[in-house]
Design an enzyme around this catalytic site. Structure first.
Site, mmCIF file in Angstrom:
data_model
loop_
_atom_site.group_PDB
_atom_site.id
_atom_site.type_symbol
_atom_site.label_atom_id
_atom_site.label_comp_id
_atom_site.label_asym_id
_atom_site.label_seq_id
_atom_site.Cartn_x
_atom_site.Cartn_y
_atom_site.Cartn_z
ATOM 1 N N ASN A 111 57.695 24.653 68.251
ATOM 2 C CA ASN A 111 59.052 24.214 67.874
ATOM 3 C C ASN A 111 59.304 25.492 67.659
ATOM 4 O O ASN A 111 60.856 25.994 67.167
ATOM 5 C CB ASN A 111 59.030 23.121 68.465
ATOM 6 C CG ASN A 111 60.325 22.674 68.092
ATOM 7 O OD1 ASN A 111 61.613 23.025 69.061
ATOM 8 N ND2 ASN A 111 61.600 22.268 66.857
ATOM 9 N N HIS A 160 56.297 25.709 57.005
ATOM 10 C CA HIS A 160 56.087 25.329 58.049
ATOM 11 C C HIS A 160 57.472 26.450 58.581
ATOM 12 O O HIS A 160 57.547 26.885 60.038
ATOM 13 C CB HIS A 160 56.722 23.949 58.994
ATOM 14 C CG HIS A 160 57.444 23.485 58.974
ATOM 15 N ND1 HIS A 160 57.730 22.687 59.717
ATOM 16 C CD2 HIS A 160 58.830 23.798 58.337
ATOM 17 C CE1 HIS A 160 59.152 21.737 60.354
ATOM 18 N NE2 HIS A 160 59.076 22.701 59.322
ATOM 19 N N GLY A 168 72.415 27.466 46.096
ATOM 20 C CA GLY A 168 71.664 28.971 45.614
ATOM 21 C C GLY A 168 70.703 28.965 46.890
ATOM 22 O O GLY A 168 70.366 28.186 47.713
HETATM 23 N N1 SAM Z 1 63.464 19.681 53.663
HETATM 24 C C1 SAM Z 1 64.514 19.331 54.611
HETATM 25 C C2 SAM Z 1 63.811 17.646 55.188
HETATM 26 O O1 SAM Z 1 62.694 17.933 55.176
HETATM 27 O O2 SAM Z 1 64.559 17.576 55.666
HETATM 28 C C3 SAM Z 1 65.813 19.909 55.220
HETATM 29 C C4 SAM Z 1 64.331 20.681 56.033
HETATM 30 S S1 SAM Z 1 65.179 22.376 57.402
HETATM 31 C C5 SAM Z 1 63.879 22.482 57.870
HETATM 32 C C6 SAM Z 1 65.277 23.915 55.525
HETATM 33 C C7 SAM Z 1 65.900 23.565 54.718
HETATM 34 O O3 SAM Z 1 65.572 24.493 53.937
HETATM 35 C C8 SAM Z 1 67.259 23.700 55.520
HETATM 36 O O4 SAM Z 1 67.765 22.855 54.349
HETATM 37 C C9 SAM Z 1 67.317 25.180 54.982
HETATM 38 O O5 SAM Z 1 69.230 24.857 54.570
HETATM 39 C C10 SAM Z 1 67.190 25.275 53.626
HETATM 40 N N2 SAM Z 1 66.835 26.910 53.861
HETATM 41 C C11 SAM Z 1 66.548 27.523 54.474
HETATM 42 N N3 SAM Z 1 66.223 29.209 53.777
HETATM 43 C C12 SAM Z 1 67.383 29.307 51.757
HETATM 44 C C13 SAM Z 1 67.448 29.193 51.161
HETATM 45 N N4 SAM Z 1 66.661 30.403 51.800
HETATM 46 N N5 SAM Z 1 67.557 28.909 49.941
HETATM 47 C C14 SAM Z 1 67.665 27.989 50.217
HETATM 48 N N6 SAM Z 1 67.547 27.024 51.071
HETATM 49 C C15 SAM Z 1 67.118 27.414 52.249
HETATM 50 C C1 ASE Z 2 62.259 22.752 60.720
HETATM 51 C C2 ASE Z 2 62.282 21.741 61.747
HETATM 52 C C3 ASE Z 2 63.126 21.106 62.985
HETATM 53 C C4 ASE Z 2 63.204 24.227 61.387
HETATM 54 C C5 ASE Z 2 63.827 23.879 62.583
HETATM 55 C C6 ASE Z 2 63.641 22.578 63.227
HETATM 56 C C7 ASE Z 2 62.606 20.807 63.677
HETATM 57 C C8 ASE Z 2 63.649 21.046 64.793
HETATM 58 N N1 ASE Z 2 64.335 21.723 64.915
HETATM 59 O O1 ASE Z 2 62.125 23.074 59.638
HETATM 60 C C9 ASE Z 2 62.370 19.080 63.614
HETATM 61 C C10 ASE Z 2 61.426 18.968 63.941
HETATM 62 N N2 ASE Z 2 60.972 17.394 64.190
HETATM 63 C C11 ASE Z 2 60.888 16.279 64.891
HETATM 64 C C12 ASE Z 2 60.239 15.123 64.312
HETATM 65 O O2 ASE Z 2 61.949 16.132 65.744
#
Ligand code: SAM
Ligand code: ASE
Length: 358
Positions: free
Chosen positions: A315, A268, A248
């Site tokens: 970043n 973040h 979702g």
């Molecule tokens: N929580 C995980 C972690 O820390 O390893 C993933 C973090 S990643 C930076 C952000 C996650 O949010 C991704 O898996 C992305 O697919 C999900 N995401 C972004 N927008 C979203 C949305 N509108 N609904 C559901 N998930 C979403």
């Molecule tokens: C996000 C996390 C990341 C979105 C884009 C990103 C990272 C890279 N691109 O939420 C992870 C960065 N963290 C480390 C430890 O490298």
């Protein structure tokens, strides 16, 4: 006098002087080359090759296996020796045999115990292009997808997931971070009292796996976008995993009712308004007595460190709409969204935990 060695003391002093004048300044500018040497070795699979028996190979053998030129390979291997990431032994017949250092085997080889291989690959292929535009990002105050990849900057995750291959690479990056910090993060607070836990934006399920191990009587669900869930099931799910998936959009779709919502590296990514909107939506469906656990790299309140988090914040500027924040700002966002009793736990690792109750 030709060829006679100079006075050793003089020589040493001269070298020391050069170190001060050249190396300190130069070392700063060397960093990006050092990084690219490591990334390229990861991309070529050199550390993986030197992990598998016989483990020590000549430049010629490495070049053949990596489908690369001998001259280029030899220079890359020598630079890696200079950086102490590889060892070299010269045989009696003069051939050099290269092998992994312990650090290379542990962190840079794909199968290493604490492998950061996927972090290196992601930084090499996506991060590097974005960081190339840092001055523009600072000028414009926004992400650099347009310049780096020709993708409009508005839809962050459409840009991050610009192809299946890029989605898999990003997911592999996310997945590998929790090998290092996952256990500390899930143990930061006792979460055993929360029966149903939803990891919102839980990606591959790496953190959910740590949660199911630490809290076997809780039920854990990973909620993420449909394409991500599909990819997670296909490439990251392990036979003994006990968590579930639900797909979702957390900004628009109905959220599952639960006792605890985990948001790891979610806040973040977004502007303050989007964060408050998301946290309010969570507060609306959260069971009474439930709460939310944020997992983020927190800045010091003064914003004067840690430098690693300051770099993560840049970043986020290059890649998202968000930023890294000090814990008090997360507490503020949580309170504005209806949560109370905010507790902060610094883990001492990269990622910290913030718990708040409804
Ligand atoms: N929580 C995980 C972690 O820390 O390893 C993933 C973090 S990643 C930076 C952000 C996650 O949010 C991704 O898996 C992305 O697919 C999900 N995401 C972004 N927008 C979203 C949305 N509108 N609904 C559901 N998930 C979403
Ligand atoms: C996000 C996390 C990341 C979105 C884009 C990103 C990272 C890279 N691109 O939420 C992870 C960065 N963290 C480390 C430890 O490298």
């Amino acid at each position: 006098m030709l060829g006679r060695p100079r006075c050793p003391t003089f020589h040493r002093e001269e070298r020391d002087k050069r170190d001060v004048h050249n190396q300190d300044g130069h070392a700063l500018l060397f960093v990006c080359r050092i990084k690219k040497v490591i990334f390229s070795a990861c991309e070529l699979g050199i550390f993986d090759l030197l992990t598998a028996p016989p483990c020590a190979l000549t430049a010629q053998q490495v070049a053949v296996s990596c489908n690369a030129s001998v001259g280029g390979t030899e220079r890359l291997l020598d630079a890696l020796v200079g950086m102490e990431l590889l060892h070299v032994e010269t045989q009696e017949d003069g051939t050099a045999l290269y092998s992994n250092s312990e650090v290379a085997s542990m962190y840079l080889a794909k199968g290493g115990a604490k492998s950061l291989h996927h972090v290196a690959i992601y930084r090499s292929q996506t991060g590097y292009q974005l960081w190339n535009n840092l001055a523009d990002a600072v000028r414009e105050g926004k992400n650099q997808y347009q310049k780096a990849f020709g993708i409009p900057p508005e839809e962050v995750f459409q840009a991050i997931y610009r192809s299946d291959k890029d989605m898999l690479k990003f997911m592999s990056l996310m997945n590998s971070c929790w090998v290092l910090d996952g256990h500390d993060v899930v143990m930061a607070f006792s979460l055993a009292g929360f029966r149903d836990i939803v990891d919102l934006g839980g990606c591959t399920g790496a953190l959910a796996r740590e949660m199911t191990k630490a809290y076997p009587s809780s039920s854990v669900t990973v909620f993420d976008m449909p394409a991500v869930v599909e990819m997670a099931r296909k490439y990251f799910l392990q036979a003994d995993d006990t968590f579930a998936f639900q797909s979702g959009d957390f900004f628009h779709d109905e959220l599952p009712v639960a006792d605890l919502y985990v948001l790891a590296r979610i806040i973040h990514d977004w502007s303050e308004d989007k964060c408050v909107n998301l946290l309010k939506r969570i507060c609306d469906v959260c069971r009474p007595g439930g709460g939310v656990l944020l997992v983020e790299a927190t800045l010091l309140e003064s914003r004067r460190g840690p430098v690693h988090t300051q770099l993560l914040s840049l970043n986020m500027l290059l890649q998202t709409e968000g930023r890294e924040r000090p814990a008090s700002q997360y507490a503020g966002l949580l309170r504005r969204s209806g949560f109370r009793d905010v507790q902060v736990c610094r883990t001492g690792k990269t990622y910290d935990a913030i718990l708040a109750l409804k």
